[in-house]
Design a protein around this motif. Structure first.
Motif, mmCIF file in Angstrom:
data_model
loop_
_atom_site.group_PDB
_atom_site.id
_atom_site.type_symbol
_atom_site.label_atom_id
_atom_site.label_comp_id
_atom_site.label_asym_id
_atom_site.label_seq_id
_atom_site.Cartn_x
_atom_site.Cartn_y
_atom_site.Cartn_z
ATOM 1 N N ALA A 28 0.834 -1.200 0.000
ATOM 2 C CA ALA A 28 0.000 0.000 0.000
ATOM 3 C C ALA A 28 0.871 1.253 0.000
ATOM 4 C CB ALA A 28 -0.937 -0.008 1.204
ATOM 5 N N LYS A 29 1.967 1.197 0.748
ATOM 6 C CA LYS A 29 2.874 2.339 0.818
ATOM 7 C C LYS A 29 3.462 2.635 -0.570
ATOM 8 C CE LYS A 29 6.975 3.793 3.412
ATOM 9 N NZ LYS A 29 8.161 3.432 2.628
ATOM 10 N N GLN A 30 3.878 1.535 -1.232
ATOM 11 C CA GLN A 30 4.433 1.652 -2.575
ATOM 12 C C GLN A 30 3.403 2.263 -3.540
ATOM 13 O OE1 GLN A 30 5.352 -2.116 -4.657
ATOM 14 N NE2 GLN A 30 7.307 -1.987 -3.612
ATOM 15 N N HIS A 31 2.169 1.813 -3.391
ATOM 16 C CA HIS A 31 1.075 2.281 -4.237
ATOM 17 C C HIS A 31 0.781 3.761 -3.995
ATOM 18 C CE1 HIS A 31 -2.850 2.545 -6.106
ATOM 19 N NE2 HIS A 31 -3.456 2.700 -4.945
ATOM 20 N N ILE A 32 0.743 4.152 -2.717
ATOM 21 C CA ILE A 32 0.496 5.551 -2.357
ATOM 22 C C ILE A 32 1.602 6.444 -2.937
ATOM 23 C CG2 ILE A 32 0.581 7.123 -0.353
ATOM 24 C CD1 ILE A 32 -2.123 5.860 -0.686
ATOM 25 N N GLU A 33 2.836 5.923 -2.930
ATOM 26 C CA GLU A 33 3.947 6.681 -3.505
ATOM 27 C C GLU A 33 3.779 6.831 -5.016
ATOM 28 O OE1 GLU A 33 7.220 5.448 -0.109
ATOM 29 O OE2 GLU A 33 7.269 4.433 -2.061
ATOM 30 N N ALA A 34 3.280 5.762 -5.653
ATOM 31 C CA ALA A 34 3.052 5.824 -7.102
ATOM 32 C C ALA A 34 1.969 6.867 -7.403
ATOM 33 C CB ALA A 34 2.651 4.456 -7.640
ATOM 34 N N LEU A 35 0.907 6.885 -6.583
ATOM 35 C CA LEU A 35 -0.150 7.890 -6.775
ATOM 36 C C LEU A 35 0.433 9.293 -6.592
ATOM 37 C CD1 LEU A 35 -3.155 6.303 -4.800
ATOM 38 C CD2 LEU A 35 -2.806 6.314 -7.269
ATOM 39 N N GLY A 36 1.301 9.428 -5.588
ATOM 40 C CA GLY A 36 1.931 10.721 -5.308
ATOM 41 C C GLY A 36 2.747 11.220 -6.496
ATOM 42 N N THR A 37 3.455 10.288 -7.164
ATOM 43 C CA THR A 37 4.258 10.660 -8.337
ATOM 44 C C THR A 37 3.361 11.212 -9.434
ATOM 45 O OG1 THR A 37 5.767 8.859 -7.794
ATOM 46 C CG2 THR A 37 5.934 9.763 -10.010
ATOM 47 N N VAL A 38 2.220 10.549 -9.648
ATOM 48 C CA VAL A 38 1.286 11.001 -10.682
ATOM 49 C C VAL A 38 0.705 12.369 -10.295
ATOM 50 C CG1 VAL A 38 -0.927 10.510 -11.793
ATOM 51 C CG2 VAL A 38 0.705 8.671 -11.420
ATOM 52 N N ILE A 39 0.323 12.521 -9.041
ATOM 53 C CA ILE A 39 -0.266 13.784 -8.583
ATOM 54 C C ILE A 39 0.736 14.930 -8.754
ATOM 55 C CG2 ILE A 39 -1.181 15.026 -6.565
ATOM 56 C CD1 ILE A 39 -2.321 12.259 -5.641
ATOM 57 N N HIS A 216 3.861 0.068 -14.410
ATOM 58 C CA HIS A 216 4.922 0.972 -14.848
ATOM 59 C C HIS A 216 5.072 2.121 -13.841
ATOM 60 C CE1 HIS A 216 6.817 2.991 -18.662
ATOM 61 N NE2 HIS A 216 7.692 2.745 -17.716
ATOM 62 N N ASP A 217 3.926 2.652 -13.379
ATOM 63 C CA ASP A 217 3.953 3.736 -12.384
ATOM 64 C C ASP A 217 4.575 3.260 -11.073
ATOM 65 O OD1 ASP A 217 2.857 5.786 -13.948
ATOM 66 O OD2 ASP A 217 0.826 5.054 -13.580
ATOM 67 N N VAL A 218 4.212 2.027 -10.685
ATOM 68 C CA VAL A 218 4.769 1.468 -9.449
ATOM 69 C C VAL A 218 6.287 1.349 -9.573
ATOM 70 C CG1 VAL A 218 4.930 -0.649 -8.055
ATOM 71 C CG2 VAL A 218 2.698 0.212 -8.758
ATOM 72 N N LYS A 219 6.743 0.855 -10.733
ATOM 73 C CA LYS A 219 8.178 0.665 -10.948
ATOM 74 C C LYS A 219 8.907 2.020 -10.928
ATOM 75 C CE LYS A 219 11.720 -0.810 -14.052
ATOM 76 N NZ LYS A 219 12.167 -0.421 -15.365
ATOM 77 N N THR A 220 8.297 3.012 -11.601
ATOM 78 C CA THR A 220 8.907 4.344 -11.649
ATOM 79 C C THR A 220 9.014 4.938 -10.245
ATOM 80 O OG1 THR A 220 7.936 4.662 -13.819
ATOM 81 C CG2 THR A 220 8.746 6.628 -12.712
ATOM 82 N N ALA A 221 7.930 4.820 -9.485
ATOM 83 C CA ALA A 221 7.938 5.368 -8.120
ATOM 84 C C ALA A 221 9.006 4.696 -7.281
ATOM 85 C CB ALA A 221 6.569 5.197 -7.476
#
Ligand SMILES: [Zn+2]
Length: 238
Positions: A28-39, A216-221
């Motif tokens: 979930a932490k990883q996912h939240i970080e991926a969302l943060g990158t997009v935001i 891809h977003d998860v990997k980038t984050a």
């Protein structure tokens, strides 16, 4: 076991409450970080662009982790996204978080305030994503089936797919190497450089892989986090 384990501070003193990080919390932490990158990348973009970028990530992530993560984890993701990440995004745009800001970016949908445009383009909630996992696992609509199967495996090409992607799907047997699931017909697929070009990676097939957009977003984050803070992902699960 482990229900009453207490976390410790940096001096090894017991904190008196549990700070156990479960695998699902780490995901979930990883996912939240991926969302943060997009935001972050949508700081000045229209609200609908941001929503259209976030929704497939949320939908894909919830579907993939529905058997690992509890409903409570999904609720927590919604909470962090709405009360921290998107508030910060809105505050950045209006200078503060006032009732005007709220009314501008949160509209009433069926009696509840939802992060949405006034035209009705709205953010989906982690806790309300319809889960399609079991349909997907069967893989009956995989790119490797039927006609698409023929084209990608026999020829490495498909009339509706760019050649490079068709060849990569053949190379990866129709599976995303990040999450291990088969690609299905309506997935958003992106071509990723395993070693980024900025770090000397080449544009050749041995360095390319097909990834779901959200993977891809998860990997980038993850690589951004690694670059910024060192090996955060290597935190042990207590
Ligand atoms: Zn994937």
């Amino acid at each position: 076991m482990g229900n009453y384990r207490s976390g410790r501070n940096s001096q090894g003193k017991r904190l008196g409450f549990k700070t156990i990080i479960t695998p699902s919390q780490a995901k979930a932490k990883q996912h939240i970080e991926a969302l943060g990158t997009v935001i972050d990348s949508c700081k000045t973009a229209p609200q609908q662009v941001l929503i259209n970028r976030l929704n497939p990530i949320i939908r894909g992530w919830c579907n993939y982790y529905s058997t690992v993560c509890s409903h409570k984890t999904f609720l927590k993701c919604d909470y962090i996204l709405l009360f921290s990440q998107l508030r910060a995004w809105a505050r950045y745009r209006t200078g503060n978080f006032s009732s005007t800001t709220l009314v501008k970016y949160w509209h009433y949908v069926n009696g509840a305030r939802i992060f949405s445009t006034k035209d009705g383009i709205r953010l989906i909630s982690h806790s309300k994503v319809p889960l399609a996992r079991h349909v997907k696992v069967k893989g009956d609509k995989s790119y490797f089936d039927g006609d698409v199967f023929y084209w990608s495996t026999r020829k490495g090409t498909h009339p509706e797919l760019p050649n490079r992607l068709a060849r990569l799907l053949k190379q990866y047997k129709g599976r995303c190497p990040e999450c291990g699931l088969l690609f299905v017909a309506d997935d958003l697929i992106e071509v990723d450089h395993q070693i980024p070009v900025s770090e000397g990676g080449t544009d050749t097939f041995d360095n390319l892989q097909p990834l779901h957009r959200h993977c891809h977003d998860v990997k980038t984050a993850r690589s951004l986090t690694h670059a910024a803070e060192g090996a955060v992902d290597n935190q042990p699960f207590c």
